[in-house]
Design an enzyme around this catalytic site. Structure first.
Site, PDB file in Angstrom:
ATOM      1  N   HIS A 246       0.500  -1.508   0.064  1.00  0.00           N
ATOM      2  CA  HIS A 246      -0.284  -0.046   0.307  1.00  0.00           C
ATOM      3  C   HIS A 246       0.299   1.011  -0.112  1.00  0.00           C
ATOM      4  O   HIS A 246       2.155   1.328   0.408  1.00  0.00           O
ATOM      5  CB  HIS A 246      -0.845   0.213   1.357  1.00  0.00           C
ATOM      6  CG  HIS A 246      -1.785  -0.973   1.252  1.00  0.00           C
ATOM      7  ND1 HIS A 246      -3.148  -0.962   2.231  1.00  0.00           N
ATOM      8  CD2 HIS A 246      -2.391  -2.079   0.540  1.00  0.00           C
ATOM      9  CE1 HIS A 246      -4.026  -1.820   1.540  1.00  0.00           C
ATOM     10  NE2 HIS A 246      -3.203  -2.964   0.909  1.00  0.00           N
TER      11      HIS A 246
ATOM     12  N   GLU B 173       0.983   4.112   1.610  1.00  0.00           N
ATOM     13  CA  GLU B 173       1.584   4.564   3.012  1.00  0.00           C
ATOM     14  C   GLU B 173       2.834   2.519   3.836  1.00  0.00           C
ATOM     15  O   GLU B 173       3.432   3.494   3.996  1.00  0.00           O
ATOM     16  CB  GLU B 173       0.116   4.459   4.123  1.00  0.00           C
ATOM     17  CG  GLU B 173      -1.046   5.311   3.889  1.00  0.00           C
ATOM     18  CD  GLU B 173      -2.075   4.377   3.504  1.00  0.00           C
ATOM     19  OE1 GLU B 173      -3.443   4.647   3.967  1.00  0.00           O
ATOM     20  OE2 GLU B 173      -1.453   3.527   2.396  1.00  0.00           O
TER      21      GLU B 173
ATOM     22  N   CYS C 211      -5.851   2.338   5.601  1.00  0.00           N
ATOM     23  CA  CYS C 211      -6.286   0.281   5.797  1.00  0.00           C
ATOM     24  C   CYS C 211      -6.036   0.870   7.394  1.00  0.00           C
ATOM     25  O   CYS C 211      -5.057   0.432   8.353  1.00  0.00           O
ATOM     26  CB  CYS C 211      -6.892  -0.285   5.149  1.00  0.00           C
ATOM     27  SG  CYS C 211      -5.065  -0.896   4.848  1.00  0.00           S
TER      28      CYS C 211
ATOM     29  N   CYS D  38      -2.834  -0.239   7.211  1.00  0.00           N
ATOM     30  CA  CYS D  38      -1.767   0.848   7.386  1.00  0.00           C
ATOM     31  C   CYS D  38      -1.566   1.716   8.946  1.00  0.00           C
ATOM     32  O   CYS D  38      -0.201   2.331   8.891  1.00  0.00           O
ATOM     33  CB  CYS D  38      -2.479   1.877   6.394  1.00  0.00           C
ATOM     34  SG  CYS D  38      -1.703   1.003   4.331  1.00  0.00           S
TER      35      CYS D  38
END
Length: 151
Positions: free
Chosen positions: A55, A57, A85, A88
């Site tokens: 992801h 992040e 999410c 993260c």
């Protein structure tokens, strides 16, 4: 109604999101800043890297930790185009990110103001300051267009 210009770091995160979209990934971008200097950037890459943890992040946090030579990113800010999410948000906690700035809310998968609300749990070891809605319209529109083009 007066519109304020987007902060430079959110503009950079949006640029990362555009790069993700151009490569076929969900358009999410992130930037880590320490003392006014960008020390990590990231964009979504699960498809390209065959890695569900890739992801934006996570990629930005990994880059920042390498740049500092430390897994603790104390005093750092994370700018991201979409509400993080649960995975993260957990990484933000473990990295000890001081401030989180994000654009669009994510009622389905977000875990900051929606869903798991990771930072609100008693077991949460660190709670960053959270600022939402920065670049929300731009972030949400980019996501809308991306998914609309795939239908």
């Amino acid at each position: 109604m007066t519109r304020w210009p987007l902060p430079e770091y959110m503009q950079m995160a949006l640029a990362q999101a555009r790069e993700a979209a151009d490569s076929g990934e969900v358009p999410i971008g992130a930037v880590v800043v320490k003392d006014g200097a960008v020390i990590g950037t990231g964009r979504n890459g699960p498809r390209a890297h065959h890695d569900p943890t890739s992801h934006a992040e996570i990629e930005a946090i990994r880059a920042a930790a390498r740049a500092l030579g430390n897994e603790r990113l104390e005093g750092c800010e994370l700018w991201v185009t979409l509400e993080p999410c649960a995975m993260c948000a957990g990484a933000i906690v473990h990295a000890r990110i001081a401030r989180l700035y994000y654009g669009a809310s994510d009622p389905k998968g977000g875990a900051v103001e929606h869903g798991a609300r990771v930072f609100e749990h008693d077991q949460c070891l660190h709670r960053p300051e959270v600022y939402s809605g920065i670049g929300e319209a731009e972030s949400a529109e980019m996501l809308r267009r991306f998914f609309q083009d795939r239908r």
